[in-house]
Design a protein around this motif. Structure first.
Motif, PDB file in Angstrom:
ATOM      1  N   GLN A 118      54.519  21.675  13.905  1.00  0.00           N
ATOM      2  CA  GLN A 118      53.293  21.831  14.684  1.00  0.00           C
ATOM      3  C   GLN A 118      52.089  22.071  13.777  1.00  0.00           C
ATOM      4  O   GLN A 118      52.109  22.936  12.903  1.00  0.00           O
ATOM      5  N   PHE A 119      51.034  21.277  13.999  1.00  0.00           N
ATOM      6  CA  PHE A 119      49.740  21.490  13.353  1.00  0.00           C
ATOM      7  C   PHE A 119      48.802  22.102  14.385  1.00  0.00           C
ATOM      8  O   PHE A 119      48.674  21.597  15.494  1.00  0.00           O
ATOM      9  N   ARG A 120      48.131  23.184  13.999  1.00  0.00           N
ATOM     10  CA  ARG A 120      47.236  23.882  14.910  1.00  0.00           C
ATOM     11  C   ARG A 120      45.772  23.592  14.557  1.00  0.00           C
ATOM     12  O   ARG A 120      45.455  23.231  13.426  1.00  0.00           O
ATOM     13  N   ALA A 121      44.890  23.782  15.537  1.00  0.00           N
ATOM     14  CA  ALA A 121      43.457  23.606  15.299  1.00  0.00           C
ATOM     15  C   ALA A 121      42.996  24.590  14.229  1.00  0.00           C
ATOM     16  O   ALA A 121      43.456  25.737  14.158  1.00  0.00           O
ATOM     17  N   LEU A 122      42.085  24.133  13.374  1.00  0.00           N
ATOM     18  CA  LEU A 122      41.620  24.949  12.254  1.00  0.00           C
ATOM     19  C   LEU A 122      40.598  25.968  12.728  1.00  0.00           C
ATOM     20  O   LEU A 122      39.790  25.692  13.621  1.00  0.00           O
ATOM     21  N   GLN A 123      40.606  27.115  12.113  1.00  0.00           N
ATOM     22  CA  GLN A 123      39.604  28.128  12.411  1.00  0.00           C
ATOM     23  C   GLN A 123      38.321  27.816  11.653  1.00  0.00           C
ATOM     24  O   GLN A 123      38.340  27.223  10.569  1.00  0.00           O
ATOM     25  N   ALA A 124      37.188  28.246  12.223  1.00  0.00           N
ATOM     26  CA  ALA A 124      35.891  27.943  11.612  1.00  0.00           C
ATOM     27  C   ALA A 124      35.797  28.496  10.193  1.00  0.00           C
ATOM     28  O   ALA A 124      35.223  27.857   9.299  1.00  0.00           O
ATOM     29  N   ARG A 125      36.396  29.657   9.961  1.00  0.00           N
ATOM     30  CA  ARG A 125      36.303  30.250   8.620  1.00  0.00           C
ATOM     31  C   ARG A 125      37.091  29.456   7.583  1.00  0.00           C
ATOM     32  O   ARG A 125      36.847  29.598   6.382  1.00  0.00           O
ATOM     33  N   SER A 126      38.036  28.616   8.027  1.00  0.00           N
ATOM     34  CA  SER A 126      38.751  27.743   7.098  1.00  0.00           C
ATOM     35  C   SER A 126      37.987  26.450   6.849  1.00  0.00           C
ATOM     36  O   SER A 126      38.136  25.836   5.779  1.00  0.00           O
ATOM     37  N   GLY A 182      25.664  17.034  -4.037  1.00  0.00           N
ATOM     38  CA  GLY A 182      24.360  17.496  -4.485  1.00  0.00           C
ATOM     39  C   GLY A 182      23.420  17.867  -3.360  1.00  0.00           C
ATOM     40  O   GLY A 182      22.193  17.706  -3.481  1.00  0.00           O
ATOM     41  N   VAL A 183      23.950  18.364  -2.242  1.00  0.00           N
ATOM     42  CA  VAL A 183      23.134  18.761  -1.088  1.00  0.00           C
ATOM     43  C   VAL A 183      23.131  20.285  -1.005  1.00  0.00           C
ATOM     44  O   VAL A 183      24.194  20.919  -1.003  1.00  0.00           O
ATOM     45  N   ASP A 184      21.940  20.861  -0.936  1.00  0.00           N
ATOM     46  CA  ASP A 184      21.796  22.308  -0.794  1.00  0.00           C
ATOM     47  C   ASP A 184      21.914  22.657   0.677  1.00  0.00           C
ATOM     48  O   ASP A 184      21.040  22.308   1.482  1.00  0.00           O
ATOM     49  N   CYS A 185      22.980  23.333   1.065  1.00  0.00           N
ATOM     50  CA  CYS A 185      23.261  23.591   2.476  1.00  0.00           C
ATOM     51  C   CYS A 185      23.045  25.055   2.814  1.00  0.00           C
ATOM     52  O   CYS A 185      23.544  25.953   2.108  1.00  0.00           O
ATOM     53  N   ASP A 186      22.332  25.291   3.886  1.00  0.00           N
ATOM     54  CA  ASP A 186      22.158  26.635   4.416  1.00  0.00           C
ATOM     55  C   ASP A 186      23.500  27.117   4.979  1.00  0.00           C
ATOM     56  O   ASP A 186      24.140  26.397   5.769  1.00  0.00           O
ATOM     57  N   PRO A 187      23.982  28.300   4.603  1.00  0.00           N
ATOM     58  CA  PRO A 187      25.263  28.797   5.151  1.00  0.00           C
ATOM     59  C   PRO A 187      25.288  28.808   6.680  1.00  0.00           C
ATOM     60  O   PRO A 187      26.334  28.563   7.282  1.00  0.00           O
ATOM     61  N   ALA A 188      24.134  29.085   7.292  1.00  0.00           N
ATOM     62  CA  ALA A 188      24.087  29.084   8.757  1.00  0.00           C
ATOM     63  C   ALA A 188      24.344  27.688   9.313  1.00  0.00           C
ATOM     64  O   ALA A 188      24.949  27.537  10.392  1.00  0.00           O
ATOM     65  N   ALA A 189      23.902  26.643   8.582  1.00  0.00           N
ATOM     66  CA  ALA A 189      24.141  25.270   9.030  1.00  0.00           C
ATOM     67  C   ALA A 189      25.622  24.928   8.971  1.00  0.00           C
ATOM     68  O   ALA A 189      26.170  24.307   9.899  1.00  0.00           O
ATOM     69  N   LEU A 190      26.279  25.335   7.895  1.00  0.00           N
ATOM     70  CA  LEU A 190      27.713  25.070   7.765  1.00  0.00           C
ATOM     71  C   LEU A 190      28.504  25.827   8.830  1.00  0.00           C
ATOM     72  O   LEU A 190      29.473  25.293   9.389  1.00  0.00           O
ATOM     73  N   GLN A 191      28.096  27.051   9.119  1.00  0.00           N
ATOM     74  CA  GLN A 191      28.787  27.835  10.145  1.00  0.00           C
ATOM     75  C   GLN A 191      28.599  27.197  11.517  1.00  0.00           C
ATOM     76  O   GLN A 191      29.536  27.144  12.330  1.00  0.00           O
ATOM     77  N   GLU A 192      27.407  26.664  11.782  1.00  0.00           N
ATOM     78  CA  GLU A 192      27.149  26.003  13.064  1.00  0.00           C
ATOM     79  C   GLU A 192      28.020  24.764  13.223  1.00  0.00           C
ATOM     80  O   GLU A 192      28.584  24.503  14.291  1.00  0.00           O
ATOM     81  N   ILE A 193      28.156  23.971  12.150  1.00  0.00           N
ATOM     82  CA  ILE A 193      29.010  22.779  12.207  1.00  0.00           C
ATOM     83  C   ILE A 193      30.452  23.175  12.461  1.00  0.00           C
ATOM     84  O   ILE A 193      31.145  22.569  13.293  1.00  0.00           O
ATOM     85  N   ALA A 194      30.937  24.191  11.741  1.00  0.00           N
ATOM     86  CA  ALA A 194      32.328  24.621  11.892  1.00  0.00           C
ATOM     87  C   ALA A 194      32.599  25.111  13.308  1.00  0.00           C
ATOM     88  O   ALA A 194      33.669  24.858  13.874  1.00  0.00           O
ATOM     89  N   ASN A 195      31.633  25.808  13.909  1.00  0.00           N
ATOM     90  CA  ASN A 195      31.821  26.306  15.271  1.00  0.00           C
ATOM     91  C   ASN A 195      31.861  25.163  16.280  1.00  0.00           C
ATOM     92  O   ASN A 195      32.626  25.179  17.242  1.00  0.00           O
ATOM     93  N   ARG A 196      31.011  24.155  16.065  1.00  0.00           N
ATOM     94  CA  ARG A 196      30.942  23.040  17.012  1.00  0.00           C
ATOM     95  C   ARG A 196      32.146  22.093  16.897  1.00  0.00           C
ATOM     96  O   ARG A 196      32.462  21.377  17.845  1.00  0.00           O
ATOM     97  N   ALA A 197      32.795  22.093  15.739  1.00  0.00           N
ATOM     98  CA  ALA A 197      33.880  21.133  15.514  1.00  0.00           C
ATOM     99  C   ALA A 197      35.093  21.413  16.382  1.00  0.00           C
ATOM    100  O   ALA A 197      35.920  20.522  16.604  1.00  0.00           O
ATOM    101  N   GLY A 198      35.248  22.636  16.851  1.00  0.00           N
ATOM    102  CA  GLY A 198      36.387  22.946  17.716  1.00  0.00           C
ATOM    103  C   GLY A 198      37.727  22.816  17.015  1.00  0.00           C
ATOM    104  O   GLY A 198      38.709  22.373  17.625  1.00  0.00           O
ATOM    105  N   GLY A 199      37.787  23.183  15.735  1.00  0.00           N
ATOM    106  CA  GLY A 199      39.052  23.111  14.993  1.00  0.00           C
ATOM    107  C   GLY A 199      39.366  21.758  14.416  1.00  0.00           C
ATOM    108  O   GLY A 199      40.431  21.564  13.824  1.00  0.00           O
ATOM    109  N   ASP A 200      38.442  20.790  14.539  1.00  0.00           N
ATOM    110  CA  ASP A 200      38.655  19.409  14.093  1.00  0.00           C
ATOM    111  C   ASP A 200      37.940  19.202  12.759  1.00  0.00           C
ATOM    112  O   ASP A 200      36.710  19.095  12.711  1.00  0.00           O
ATOM    113  N   MET A 201      38.683  19.135  11.659  1.00  0.00           N
ATOM    114  CA  MET A 201      38.089  18.970  10.338  1.00  0.00           C
ATOM    115  C   MET A 201      37.382  17.629  10.208  1.00  0.00           C
ATOM    116  O   MET A 201      36.306  17.523   9.618  1.00  0.00           O
ATOM    117  N   ARG A 202      37.976  16.580  10.752  1.00  0.00           N
ATOM    118  CA  ARG A 202      37.350  15.261  10.650  1.00  0.00           C
ATOM    119  C   ARG A 202      36.007  15.248  11.362  1.00  0.00           C
ATOM    120  O   ARG A 202      35.020  14.698  10.844  1.00  0.00           O
TER     121      ARG A 202
END
Length: 453
Positions: free
Chosen positions: A152-160, A173-193
């Motif tokens: 079984q593969f489970r949905a990934l957590q945002a912190r991963s 070479g992209v300077d990313c705001d940590p808040a932007a990365l956290q927003e993407i991870a939250n919206r992905a719903g455990g889907d890395m792709r």
């Protein structure tokens, strides 16, 4: 090249999350032998199942032979491609070949006729490792689940997900705001792709990525019917339910059937009765929609059934799994049986030289009586599988047993040298027999009758 493909993990230690599943895969491959069951990797899309299989093959120096749902996976195709690959060595110098069947839970319909049975036969004879991939483990045939080992593969957590996105930003070479990365991870719903695709879409043409840039890059996936049904029973706000129903691809009549099929999750009968009343009222609007071709009525159907069932459920949620409508399962079984029956009529018509209509109307009952008396013989003569034999004898366990024993006997016969078949005796040629045997009785012509020669 999009970043999801560019940064696909090449080794198991690069796969994000699901460490227990990765460890199980590695231990299976490390000690692999033909006696081991194939793996079946299952879980929601985008969480690394296929990538992990390729990474495993790369770490083990195995060649990959893949078939997915876009291929025509009939019995003949599977046996030609996967079957031959599973019993032959690699031509590229790899130590083994990994036979990979993606989307194994989509083996359905006439195009895949015999596919599941062919996979089971390939597994039984395979001399190479086999891995199957599925989104819904419960949709697999029980015969296939019996001969495989689930992972079984489970949905990934945002912190991963966030650290992986940070690595990609650094590599690009992209300077990313940590808040932007956290927003993407939250919206992905455990889907890395999905997370990587959102990051790619938001970062195109930018050297710096801010949280405000994420508004234009949402997950490329509509809400699913599972999310909608779960939200109804969880007691989400009315506005949220009406928004979700507009995002799903299913029409109101389909949504109604899903809600009806899961009303058993409401424990008390009075509340369940109110849920059925709401669905009945919504069904009236749906009927009028199709009758009058006035699709504005759909919004009334949506509001009545969603808000009514949500009120009846009282926010108690779903206890267990959200199941498809039971009527779909019955319709699917009837459709499969109809396809099996049609294929059987065609085959018998060809073998017996009888028109299909005459066979169906006049001869099928008589043939069924013969098959019932000696099922094994007719399995061999007509090439019947378990489903086809069951149409004659109406006994599924017996049909499966007879077909299995017939297949086993056929394999044993193939292994036996031709000279030893039939008790080991070989007929002498006719010319070796003595020409004149004085003790042999010779019948002459009747008395008074002459011969022509």
């Amino acid at each position: 090249m999009d970043w999801a493909e560019k940064y696909r993990p090449q080794h198991l230690n690069e796969v994000v999350g699901n460490s227990s599943a990765i460890r199980q895969m590695y231990e299976w491959a490390r000690d692999w032998s033909p006696e081991k069951k194939p793996l079946i990797l299952y879980g929601k899309p985008g969480i690394g199942k296929t990538s992990s299989a390729y990474a495993l093959a790369n770490d083990m120096n195995w060649e990959v032979v893949e078939l997915n749902a876009s291929d025509q996976r009939t019995k003949a195709v599977l046996e030609r491609i996967a079957g031959s690959s599973s019993t032959t060595a690699s031509l590229t110098g790899a130590s083994r070949k990994l036979i990979l069947l993606d989307e194994a839970d989509n083996l359905h319909g006439q195009a895949d006729r015999g596919g599941a049975k062919a996979i089971i036969d390939i597994i039984a004879a395979s001399q190479q490792p086999i891995t199957l991939i599925a989104n819904d483990y419960h949709a697999l045939p029980k015969q296939l689940k019996a001969v495989t080992e689930p992972v079984q593969f489970r949905a990934l957590q945002a912190r991963s997900i966030v650290p992986r996105l940070r690595q990609i930003c650094a590599a690009e070479g992209v300077d990313c705001d940590p808040a932007a990365l956290q927003e993407i991870a939250n919206r992905a719903g455990g889907d890395m792709r999905a997370a990587m695709n959102m990051l790619y879409a938001a970062a195109i043409g930018k050297d710096r990525l801010l949280a405000s840039d994420i508004r234009t890059s949402t997950k490329d996936e509509r809400s699913t019917i599972f999310e909608l049904v779960g939200a109804v029973f969880a007691g989400r706000k009315d506005a949220d339910l009406l928004r979700l129903v507009m995002e799903v691809e299913d029409t109101p009549d389909t949504v109604e059937q899903w809600l009806e099929g899961n009303l058993d999750h409401i424990p008390d009968l009075p509340s369940r009765m109110r849920g059925y009343a709401s669905l009945a009222r919504a069904d009236e609007y749906i009927g009028r929609t199709y009758q009058r071709q006035y699709y504005t009525l759909w919004r009334y159907a949506n509001a009545v059934m969603l808000l009514g069932v949500a009120e009846a459920a009282g926010g108690r949620g779903v206890r267990g799994r959200i199941m498809p409508p039971p009527r779909w399962q019955k319709m699917g079984a009837a459709k499969r049986q109809k396809a099996v029956r049609a294929g059987l009529y065609r085959r018998l018509s060809s073998v017996l030289k009888i028109p299909e209509e005459a066979l169906r109307a006049s001869f099928f009952t008589a043939i069924s009586i013969l098959v019932e008396r000696d099922a094994a013989r007719y399995v061999r003569e007509f090439g019947l599988d378990a489903d086809e034999l069951n149409l004659f004898i109406n006994d599924k366990p017996r049909a499966a047993r007879v077909v299995r024993e017939a297949a086993k006997e056929e394999k044993e016969v193939k292994k036996t040298p031709p000279a030893k078949r039939g008790g080991g005796r070989v007929k002498k040629p006719a010319e070796d027999a003595p020409k004149d045997d004085p003790g042999e009785f010779r019948r002459g012509p009747p008395p008074g009758q002459a011969t022509l020669f």
